[in-house]
Enzyme design. Structure first.
Site, PDB file in Angstrom:
ATOM      1  N   SER A 194       0.848  -1.197   0.000  1.00 39.11           N
ATOM      2  CA  SER A 194       0.000   0.000   0.000  1.00 39.11           C
ATOM      3  C   SER A 194       0.887   1.252   0.000  1.00 39.11           C
ATOM      4  CB  SER A 194      -0.960  -0.049   1.197  1.00 39.11           C
ATOM      5  OG  SER A 194      -2.011   0.841   1.026  1.00 39.11           O
ATOM      6  N   ASP A 418      -8.721  -6.222  -4.669  1.00 37.27           N
ATOM      7  CA  ASP A 418      -8.367  -5.076  -3.822  1.00 37.27           C
ATOM      8  C   ASP A 418      -9.547  -4.105  -3.782  1.00 37.27           C
ATOM      9  OD1 ASP A 418      -7.204  -2.622  -2.793  1.00 37.27           O
ATOM     10  OD2 ASP A 418      -5.234  -3.408  -3.328  1.00 37.27           O
ATOM     11  N   HIS A 454      -7.105  -5.935  -0.295  1.00 36.95           N
ATOM     12  CA  HIS A 454      -6.005  -4.977  -0.197  1.00 36.95           C
ATOM     13  C   HIS A 454      -4.900  -5.475   0.760  1.00 36.95           C
ATOM     14  CE1 HIS A 454      -3.875  -1.308  -0.595  1.00 36.95           C
ATOM     15  NE2 HIS A 454      -4.004  -0.979   0.667  1.00 36.95           N
TER      16      HIS A 454
END
Ligand SMILES: *[C@@H]1O[C@H](CO)[C@@H](O)[C@H](O)[C@H]1NC(C)=O
Ligand SMILES: *[C@@H]1O[C@H](CO)[C@@H](O)[C@H](O)[C@H]1NC(C)=O
Ligand SMILES: *[C@@H]1O[C@H](CO)[C@@H](O)[C@H](O)[C@H]1NC(C)=O
Ligand SMILES: *[C@@H]1O[C@H](CO)[C@@H](O)[C@H](O)[C@H]1NC(C)=O
Ligand SMILES: *[C@@H]1O[C@H](CO)[C@@H](O)[C@H](O)[C@H]1NC(C)=O
Ligand SMILES: *[C@@H]1O[C@H](CO)[C@@H](O)[C@H](O)[C@H]1NC(C)=O
Ligand SMILES: *[C@@H]1O[C@H](CO)[C@@H](O)[C@H](O)[C@H]1NC(C)=O
Length: 521
Positions: A194, A418, A454
């Site tokens: 991320s 995601d 994610h």
């Protein structure tokens, strides 16, 4: 270890020791960093340290508790003179050093967190994080630092978060490592997901000699575009003045999965190739649903509009596509989230980072109310985000020539389900790198992970040993043709993730076994 391209302005105490020095301040007292002033250095021995895997917020590995870790913790505080920032770097130097160094990335608005040091240190890595100068009590709250004053962005702290502090922490971390063990780390790695993935990409582009190997998962690069894109479903809800319940939105996701799951030949709740799915949410409007929380209702057209907006992605008033959409099997609760009261009235709940970004960095007004944005204003906000911030936060320059020359290797993987960051943005970046250099696969590879949310989560195949693949590529020249992965909930299933543009295709046989799948271009 590869050669340094740019000389580092560094001085170090001369330590003839072959073994580690003691965990005391004098061992590090002559540390210096060009362009910075060291404000303080403190040390603290860590013994019998344990940490639950749950405290490691965006890991790049299977969950693992750390127990009985022994290390030396070195905390360095410094400033860039004239810029009035105060940045904290923390280095953990494990007793059982594996001669490697690791920079560990952050998540969301966090540049890096101390809790991310335990796992790499337990594996023998000397590891570093930086707080990027965000010293407020809640590191996920940019209100503490984003504005120097109303109307004025704190450019220094944004640059620290974006890039500068990452380079500093890498250089400081390596120097501390050398001072302690008496020799340079043989190899250096970056690991992040991320924001940590964006940071990895930024390091490859701007500081191409810092790391031999970079693991940049589900990268939050293309920030200038995908962060405003995350607001799109909220805009649609605000404009129509109707907010479907989380239950209805989840039911849309389940309907899409039901329609598209078996396109890949296996009914497992995973859409292996989201681009093969053409589910139209308006087809179920008027039909009853019951969602997994036990509630039920009837699919509405305003709910269909929100689901479709999330899957299609934003476009301008005149119809120009601004960014991608999310996959049909990604949870809608990330960017199309709503909150309902007990009487059934729901309101929009924007993803905080997207809302923060528009409020603090585009409007530059902490009190700005994003609920009142019009369709035309949204287009302008998107353009301003690109215009003002691409060069700072985009981290998406496709020219990796210096990283390639330096001999670096980079692995990116991205969960196809995601719910926050668009996998197509990652694939598009790879395409752009490849357009400039057909040789890209020799130093940078991207893998799609079907059904993974994610950074982790979801029913799909999670590549929890990806660091080993990177180490093998860097140290043994073993190119990662595929990434070994397995499901982490329910029945254990394995698959080898494919290097983009190849896709995972089921070939028949036991769908729980990796050999039943093939990578096909
Ligand atoms: C080490 O830590 C564990 C877990 O916190 C604890 O149970 C144990 O007593 C500690 N051992 C020593 C020698 O302090
Ligand atoms: C804990 O680590 C210390 C230091 O490395 C070691 O001496 C001790 O045997 C370890 N204890 C356990 C229970 O593994
Ligand atoms: C430097 O930052 C501190 C807060 O971190 C602030 O109180 C001070 O006014 C700033 N100084 C200048 C010259 O901007
Ligand atoms: C993602 O890219 C693929 C390949 O270009 C395309 O088929 C698909 O429609 C895109 N999906 C979204 C949601 O943007
Ligand atoms: C969605 O909204 C709910 C209710 O307000 C909240 O608890 C949850 O954290 C939100 N989810 C995300 C991903 O922001
Ligand atoms: C539902 O509750 C909210 C706040 O709790 C209130 O503002 C709203 O008027 C209520 N709606 C109905 C239909 O009772
Ligand atoms: C935003 O719109 C709401 C009604 O939807 C209104 O009550 C509020 O005053 C508006 N805020 C601003 C800053 O215009």
């Amino acid at each position: 270890m590869r050669k340094t391209l740019i000389a580092l302005h560094f001085t170090l105490p001369h330590l003839p020791l072959a073994s580690s020095s003691s965990c005391t301040n004098p061992a590090f007292s002559s540390l210096s960093l060009f362009g910075s002033k060291i404000l303080s250095i403190s040390t603290s021995p860590i013994t019998n340290f344990s940490q639950s895997s749950l405290e490691d917020t965006s890991p790049n590995h299977y969950p693992e508790n750390v127990v009985n870790l022994s290390a030396c913790e070195v905390s360095i505080q410094y400033t860039h003179p004239g810029q009035n920032d105060t940045i904290n770097v923390i280095v953990w130097l494990p007793t059982n050093w594996n001669s490697r160094f690791m920079g560990v990335g952050g998540g969301g608005w966090t540049t890096g967190a101390r809790t991310s040091l335990a796992w790499p240190a337990s594996k023998g890595y000397a590891a570093v994080i930086t707080d990027g100068g965000h010293t407020g009590s809640n590191r996920q709250n940019p209100d503490d630092w984003a504005l120097a004053s109303p109307g004025n962005v704190n450019w220094v702290l944004l640059q620290d978060f974006a890039a500068i502090a990452l380079d500093d922490a890498s250089t400081i971390g390596k120097a501390v490592t050398k001072a302690f063990y008496g020799e340079d780390a043989k190899y250096s790695y970056w690991s992040g997901c991320s924001t940590g993935g964006r940071q990895g990409q930024m390091l490859a582009q701007r500081y191409p000699t810092q790391y031999d190997g970079i693991l940049a998962a589900a990268p939050a690069f293309n920030w200038e575009s995908f962060i405003p894109a995350e607001f799109w479903p909220q805009l649609i809800m605000n404009l129509q003045g109707e907010y479907p319940s989380p239950c209805e939105l989840d039911a849309f996701t389940q309907a899409a999965i039901a329609a598209c799951d078996e396109l890949d030949g296996v009914k497992d709740g995973i859409i292996n190739d989201p681009s093969s799915c053409t589910f139209d949410p308006y087809m179920v409007v008027g039909q009853p649903y019951s969602c997994r929380t036990g509630s039920s209702g009837t699919f509405t057209s305003s709910g269909a509009a929100v689901a479709k907006a999330t899957w299609t992605g934003p476009s301008t008033v005149s119809g120009k596509q601004l960014w991608y959409g999310l996959s049909y099997d990604a949870s809608l609760s990330g960017i199309a989230n709503t909150t309902c009261t007990s009487n059934g009235t729901c309101t929009g709940t924007p993803f905080t980072i997207s809302n923060d970004w528009i409020r603090l960095f585009i409007a530059k007004d902490a009190g700005f109310d994003t609920r009142n944005i019009t369709r035309e204003e949204y287009d302008a906000i998107f353009r301003q985000s690109v215009n003002q911030y691409k060069s700072i936060m985009g981290s998406n320059d496709p020219d990796l020539a210096d990283f390639k020359t330096a001999g670096g290797k980079m692995i990116t993987w991205h969960g196809l389900a995601d719910e926050l960051i668009y996998p197509n943005g990652t694939f598009n970046y790879f395409d752009r790198v490849r357009t400039g250099d057909a040789d890209v696969a020799n130093y940078f590879r991207v893998f799609g992970a079907p059904g993974v949310a994610h950074c982790n989560g979801g029913p799909g195949w999670y590549p929890g040993n990806v660091l080993s693949s990177l180490v093998d590529w860097v140290e043994n020249g073993v190119t990662p043709e595929v990434l070994e992965a397995k499901t982490v909930t329910g029945q254990e299933r394995s698959a080898n993730l494919c290097a983009y543009p190849k896709k995972l295709v089921y070939r028949g046989g036991d769908s729980n076994l990796a050999e039943s799948y093939e990578c096909v271009e």
